[in-house]
Design a protein around this motif. Structure first.
Motif, short mmCIF file in Angstrom:
data_model
loop_
_atom_site.label_atom_id
_atom_site.label_comp_id
_atom_site.label_asym_id
_atom_site.label_seq_id
_atom_site.Cartn_x
_atom_site.Cartn_y
_atom_site.Cartn_z
N PRO A 882 -25.86 27.52 -23.51
CA PRO A 882 -25.69 26.64 -22.33
C PRO A 882 -26.66 25.48 -22.31
N GLN A 883 -27.85 25.65 -22.86
CA GLN A 883 -28.81 24.56 -22.83
C GLN A 883 -28.35 23.39 -23.70
N ALA A 884 -27.55 23.68 -24.73
CA ALA A 884 -27.07 22.64 -25.63
C ALA A 884 -25.69 22.14 -25.27
N MET A 885 -24.80 23.06 -24.85
CA MET A 885 -23.42 22.70 -24.52
C MET A 885 -22.99 23.47 -23.28
N SER A 886 -22.50 22.76 -22.33
CA SER A 886 -21.99 23.43 -21.13
C SER A 886 -20.65 24.08 -21.44
N HIS A 887 -20.25 24.99 -20.56
CA HIS A 887 -19.00 25.72 -20.74
C HIS A 887 -17.82 24.74 -20.81
N GLY A 888 -17.00 24.90 -21.86
CA GLY A 888 -15.84 24.05 -22.03
C GLY A 888 -16.08 22.76 -22.78
N HIS A 889 -17.35 22.46 -23.04
CA HIS A 889 -17.66 21.25 -23.78
C HIS A 889 -17.23 21.42 -25.25
N VAL A 890 -16.79 20.32 -25.88
CA VAL A 890 -16.28 20.35 -27.25
C VAL A 890 -17.14 19.47 -28.15
N ALA A 891 -17.53 20.01 -29.30
CA ALA A 891 -18.26 19.26 -30.33
C ALA A 891 -17.37 19.14 -31.55
N SER A 892 -17.19 17.93 -32.08
CA SER A 892 -16.27 17.69 -33.19
C SER A 892 -17.03 17.36 -34.47
N LEU A 893 -16.48 17.82 -35.59
CA LEU A 893 -16.98 17.52 -36.93
C LEU A 893 -15.81 16.95 -37.71
#
Length: 1234
Positions: A882-893
């Motif tokens: 949670p400290q890096a990404m909130s719930h539902g947040h998307v990180a793309s590569l």
């Protein structure tokens, strides 16, 4: 001497690479050792029942016909070849060397394959691989000072010419001191000691023992302390020219017979050395009228001295390069003469005035520690009591080693004369004299002493001041207004207007000077500048009649040590890639001889050329490619001929020219990066930083190269006899980019059960080297294309480097069809993230990152990567906490664009989700608008799992990894090892091997020896034996996985082919086809099927024996209550093996039973542990009954039962299970050989 006539034989060093051991052999021993027996009182029995005296054992003479009297003497019995050394390579045993250490810091016989970690040697010196053996000391973590001592057996009698050679490996800073000592009687001689620093790799040490009467021992010791852990290794110990002459009934013409019936050369009489072995060649009856000055009681007749001092070596050394013992008594307590003059001032020693006569002087001199040290001998006639101008008779210069060297001068003078010995001490060097012996014809004249005239200085003209009030520093060259420092002399770049700084640098026709070549011989031959008319009959026999003038010739000398002749240039370079040496030579020698060119660089010696022995003695023109050398170096001609043999014998060198050696020298060819190697190397060249080299090779069979199948390519064999060092380099010169972004493509070939790493690196001008691409281990017996994008800075230059690492020794590396074009490359077909992010970019907040866990401090991410399965390996990871990404947040590569696909392709990748559900990993592929093709969530744990996607694309396309967070603490998603494989994606655990190994991993496992399965077809040429056809197609075009078992042995006992993780199953079927080819019954490998899981490993099937040229079916019923992997293990069957084991058409049928029995030679598995154990017990009982019946039958037949050993578990997959209370645990089926 002008060039005339002769044949032309131009060849580059990449065409013919002679063996360096040939040069080393000739350097140390060029004469045949006699093996006639010598009788003596006091008898001893040796293993062959040859009855000889105890003193005749270990005396470097084969008194028994099989040389069994020289076994376990610190060497392996007889020399490998006549004239060779008594040597020990530690491959079979320790040769009698014993550890006599008194602490836990000890010597052990070891090999690199048994100690994969730590700072020790990665390969031995004998073989140059990790299979070779040596004596070693491992690191020791104690704080106390400790010394490990390795002692030889008791040896007897060493000749005055005896030398000991040893190769040692000491990582820089890892040992406090190394020492080599000789003990005889009550005295221990310190032959050598050093506290480093030592260079990387194996270092050579050569010491002279001197004449030793009676018994003695050699001791090698290493000392460690709290800051030096003490890892050191020794290999290839050799004793050269140590045996005394043996008795003969009659001596050959021209030799003297000693009292003990041994024969010696006439020139060895009265030379101050016991050559007979009983001192009869030096006794008063023979030498009573000679005058010997050994400086034990003073200067003797040589009373006029300036700059010389009597000294000995007992106690603390006054100087580290001074002699450690004298020559007369071979003792540290005896006296010698040493120059104590300043380096700029000569030390002069004058003989008494001698009558006009034919006089001979034998003397021993010492030159060590400096290339600038010299000793010159002058004849100074006397007229009317006044000294005349002295004439130079002999000159010695340079670093000759820690040896006393013999020389002799024959003087003919019609007037009284004096002999002057003048020494010039180089910086940190030493010049010594001992045993000056005047022959009986040297008569003293009435002494009328007058102050002697100092001999004139030799060599370069004294420096001239460039301005009235300032002079050039010592060692600098004055030319005009310049003072050229030593490092700019002979660097192939003229500093002086007249080029004076590049004269005397090796290029010469020998007409007026030797061109800077200095003889450094210490044996019975020397190099000498001579005119053809001075050679007499030899000139007519060995030289073309059209040749006249001066050249460098091989002549007789009076030295007593190694019989080869050496002549060297001054320090040259660095040099550029086009550097060549052009020369004319003649060479004629029977039955053996040597003429070679060696590059001496930073303490290492590289043989770059040797003359063929078939030459008829005519003058031949030749060109040798020296190439780019980043460090200064010297060139050395090495020669050896037997001038006493019948027929024409001789060697000479003339018209030596160095061309294209400047670092700034460029040609249009240097800009040719695109190359198929059919004509030459284009703009690529091999580096000489190590002993391993890329070679331009021609296809020996169809399919070897990539361009035409029968053309040329670049080849690296890491185990070739010459290969030494950690890597081989193929590189360009500095290039000017044609665009800011360029694409370099190439084809590579990595094949073999233990091949190392191939890397591509770029170095921008003024920056550090950057690795762009790398591959490790076998990639199958096939050419693969790869590419890398080069991004340049404006107005910058760059250099490209292909580096083959010698971190594996079984197999070959190949390169072909290198091409460079403007613009970026397509995304790579394979990416391990080891060297870079492969062009992937991050969307959103850029939370994906490339990471390794080498320090163990990674906040989130896998402990090990998938590629290397180590903490040093890299992968891409996103922190989902949670400290890096909130719930539902998307990180793309997001990948770079991939090129269009000509056929359906499978995208394979490996992923890992943290143990607590971190969220969802989605994979999209598309040619514009992306489409989701796979979604993964919930499969957490520490294991890497396989993902695969079928891809069809007629247009450029991309792949996108999306990680959606679930808001869980300490959560992550990682991705590694992306790979595009032709054809549709196979079912889990299945593969027909037509397009590769699918998802089966052949990663070498260090605990099993570091070997891996390979992939090939019957049609592909290979040095390793494999089936002629596959099973899928039944033709030589079909592919299969295979392993060549002949590599198994001391370096490893097994190789694994491992499936992806498979889900738990109550019952599934594994079907496969296997092929074994063992030529004889003695050779026997074994194929096993293992199931491995968190609970351990279980052998469920095994087959071994001699089956040839046929594919057999195997099948296994598989059950597992938890996630597991299938392993095909190729291993030893209790015996040495020779032959391939191959696999094809592996099929894993999840949830299906094996209904029909297969025609398999393997053992049938059971579906449950109790049934398996019961079946195993019943099978063992039946086997016992069969064994009794077989023994009875053999007894009736008069035979005997076989002693063949069968490993437990080969007959029954459950025979080595260890039962615990709650689960079953199996020990590893094999261990590395210790």
């Amino acid at each position: 001497m002008g060039a005339a006539g002769g044949q032309t034989d131009k060849a580059m060093s990449t065409m013919h690479r002679p063996n360096l051991h040939q040069v080393q052999g000739f350097q140390q021993g060029f004469c045949h050792l006699s093996t006639l027996p010598a009788g003596s009182l006091g008898w001893a029995w040796v293993p062959s029942h040859c009855r000889i005296s105890w003193e005749a054992t270990c005396n470097f003479v084969c008194d028994c016909g099989d040389c069994s009297d020289e076994l376990q003497c610190g060497f392996h019995g007889a020399p490998y070849a006549p004239g060779g050394p008594f040597a020990c390579d530690f491959e079979r045993d320790s040769c009698g060397w014993q550890d006599v250490s008194t602490s836990g810091y000890r010597w052990l016989r070891d090999r690199a394959g048994a100690s994969l970690q730590g700072p020790g040697a990665r390969a031995d010196h004998t073989l140059g691989t990790d299979l070779g053996w040596y004596m070693a000391i491992d690191t020791h973590r104690g704080k106390e000072v400790s010394t490990a001592v390795l002692r030889s057996p008791r040896l007897h009698e060493a000749a005055a010419s005896c030398q000991m050679q040893v190769w040692f490996h000491a990582a820089s800073g890892d040992v406090a001191e190394l020492r080599l000592e000789l003990t005889h009687g009550t005295e221990t001689l310190d032959l050598w000691h050093s506290s480093g620093p030592w260079g990387p790799g194996w270092q050579e040490l050569v010491v002279a023992t001197g004449r030793i009467s009676g018994s003695f021992r050699m001791t090698i010791s290493a000392t460690r302390n709290a800051t030096h852990r003490g890892a050191v290794a020794l290999d290839d110990v050799a004793f050269w020219n140590c045996g005394l002459p043996t008795p003969r009934a009659r001596c050959p013409l021209g030799q003297h017979q000693c009292h003990n019936k041994a024969c010696v050369e006439l020139h060895q009489l009265c030379d101050g050395e016991d050559n007979c072995g009983d001192h009869s060649d030096e006794d008063s009856a023979t030498c009573g009228h000679h005058t010997t000055t050994n400086f034990e009681m003073g200067l003797g007749l040589w009373g006029h001295s300036e700059g010389w001092s009597r000294n000995h070596s007992a106690g603390a050394f006054q100087h580290p390069t001074w002699p450690r013992r004298d020559h007369s008594h071979n003792s540290a307590k005896a006296w010698f003469l040493i120059s104590v003059a300043e380096p700029s001032t000569p030390a002069v020693l004058s003989s008494p005035q001698l009558q006009a006569s034919n006089c001979t002087l034998v003397y021993y001199y010492y030159l060590h520690g400096s290339e600038e040290g010299s000793l010159q001998l002058f004849l100074q006639p006397q007229a009317l009591g006044a000294p005349q101008e002295a004439s130079l008779l002999q000159s010695h210069r340079g670093e000759l080693g820690d040896f006393w060297v013999r020389d002799r001068v024959d003087i003919q003078s019609t007037r009284p004369f004096r002999i002057l010995l003048s020494a010039q001490t180089g910086l940190k060097g030493a010049v010594g004299l001992d045993d000056l012996i005047l022959s009986d014809s040297c008569a003293l004249a009435p002494e009328t002493y007058a102050p002697q005239t100092l001999p004139p200085k030799s060599g370069a003209t004294d420096p001239v001041p460039w301005q009235p009030r300032a002079f050039c520093e010592p060692g600098h060259l004055s030319c005009g207004d310049l003072c050229v420092p030593p490092e700019q002399l002979c660097d192939f770049q003229e500093q002086c207007m007249g080029g004076e700084d590049e004269q005397q640098c090796g290029s010469t026709d020998f007409e007026s000077t030797a061109g800077g070549w200095e003889d450094a011989s210490v044996g019975r031959l020397k190099w000498q500048r001579l005119a053809t008319q001075e050679l007499g009959g030899q000139a007519a026999k060995c030289s073309s009649p059209a040749l006249s003038g001066y050249f460098l010739s091989l002549q007789r000398a009076w030295g007593q040590l190694v019989p080869v002749a050496r002549v060297l240039t001054p320090v040259l370079g660095p040099s550029g890639p086009t550097c060549e040496l052009h020369m004319t030579y003649h060479f004629q020698s029977h039955p053996q001889g040597l003429l070679a060119l060696v590059v001496v660089e930073d303490g290492t010696r590289e043989l770059v050329w040797s003359a063929p022995r078939t030459t008829a003695g005519s003058w031949t023109t030749h060109t040798v490619l020296l190439g780019a050398r980043r460090r200064p170096f010297r060139l050395e001609f090495v020669g050896a001929v037997d001038l006493d043999s019948p027929g024409p014998q001789g060697a000479g060198v003339d018209n030596v020219t160095l061309r294209g050696c400047s670092l700034t020298a460029t040609t249009t060819k240097d800009r040719e990066i695109s190359c198929n190697f059919e004509r030459d190397l284009c703009g690529w060249h091999t580096s000489h930083l190590t002993g391993a080299h890329w070679q331009r090779a021609q296809s020996s069979t169809p399919g070897s190269d990539h361009t035409t199948g029968r053309g040329h390519f670049m080849l690296l064999d890491p185990a070739e006899p010459l290969a030494r060092g950690s890597s081989a380099h193929l590189l360009t010169t500095l290039q000017t980019p044609t665009a800011l972004t360029e694409c370099l493509s190439f084809w590579y070939h990595l094949h073999g059960p233990q091949i190392g790493t191939l890397r591509l690196a770029v170095q921008q001008e003024g920056e550090m080297e950057t690795v762009l691409w790398s591959r490790s281990g076998s990639h199958g017996n096939q050419w693969h294309q790869a590419w890398a994008t080069l991004i340049h800075q404006p107005e910058s230059k760059y250099q490209l480097l292909f580096e083959g690492l010698r971190d594996g020794f079984q197999g070959t590396m190949g390169l072909d069809d290198v091409a460079l074009r403007p613009g970026p490359c397509w995304a790579p077909r394979r990416c391990s993230f080891e060297d870079s992010a492969c062009g992937f970019t991050t969307g959103g907040k850029g939370l994906w990152r490339r990471q390794a866990n080498a320090t163990g401090q990674a906040v989130s991410g896998p402990h090990v990567d998938h590629t290397t399965e180590t903490t040093q390996g890299h992968y891409m990871v996103v922190d989902m906490s949670p400290q890096a990404m909130s719930h539902g947040h998307v990180a793309s590569l997001i990948s770079e664009e991939h090129g269009p696909l000509a056929q359906p392709t499978c995208l394979i990748f490996w992923y890992q989700l943290s143990s607590r559900n971190p969220g969802t990993l989605r994979v999209h592929v598309g040619e514009g608008e992306r489409r989701r093709v796979i979604s993964v969530s919930g499969h957490g744990g520490a294991a890497w799992r396989l993902g695969s996607v079928d891809v069809q694309a007629e247009q450029p396309w991309k792949v996108v990894f999306e990680a959606e967070a679930a808001g869980v603490e300490h959560a992550y998603i990682a991705v590694d090892d992306l790979f595009l494989q032709d054809g549709p994606c196979p079912r889990p655990g299945s593969c027909d091997f037509e397009s590769g190994l699918c998802a089966w991993s052949h990663l070498p496992r260090a605990a099993l020896g570091g070997y891996s399965w390979d992939w090939s077809s019957g049609a592909m040429p290979s040095r390793f034996v494999h089936p002629l056809v596959d099973h899928t197609l039944g033709t030589e075009a079909g592919h299969f996985a295979y392993f060549e078992t002949s590599v198994l042995g001391p370096g490893g006992r097994a190789a694994w082919l491992r499936s992806e993780p498979l889900p738990a199953t109550r019952g599934s079927c594994l079907r496969f086809w296997y092929h074994m080819g063992f030529p004889e019954h003695f050779y026997k490998g074994e194929l096993r099927v293992l199931l491995i899981s968190a609970q351990g490993q279980l052998i469920v099937w095994g087959a071994g024996g001699q089956q040839r040229h046929q594919w057999l079916e195997g099948q296994v019923e598989v059950t597992s209550p938890e996630e597991f992997q299938i392993v095909f293990e190729a291993t030893l069957g209790g015996q040495p093996t020779l032959g391939p084991i191959a696999l094809d058409d592996v099929e894993y049928l999840a949830g299906q039973s094996c209904l029909t029995p297969a025609s398999s030679q393997g053992d049938k598995p059971s579906t449950s542990v109790p049934a398996a154990v019961g079946g195993a017990l019943l099978l063992l009982l039946l086997m016992g009954l069969l064994a009794l019946v077989g023994r009875h039958w053999l007894w009736k037949r008069g035979g005997c039962p076989s002693q063949e050993h069968k490993e437990p578990g080969a007959a029954s997959g459950f025979s080595n299970i260890l039962f615990n209370a709650d689960h079953i645990t199996l020990p590893a089926p094999v261990t590395s050989d210790q």
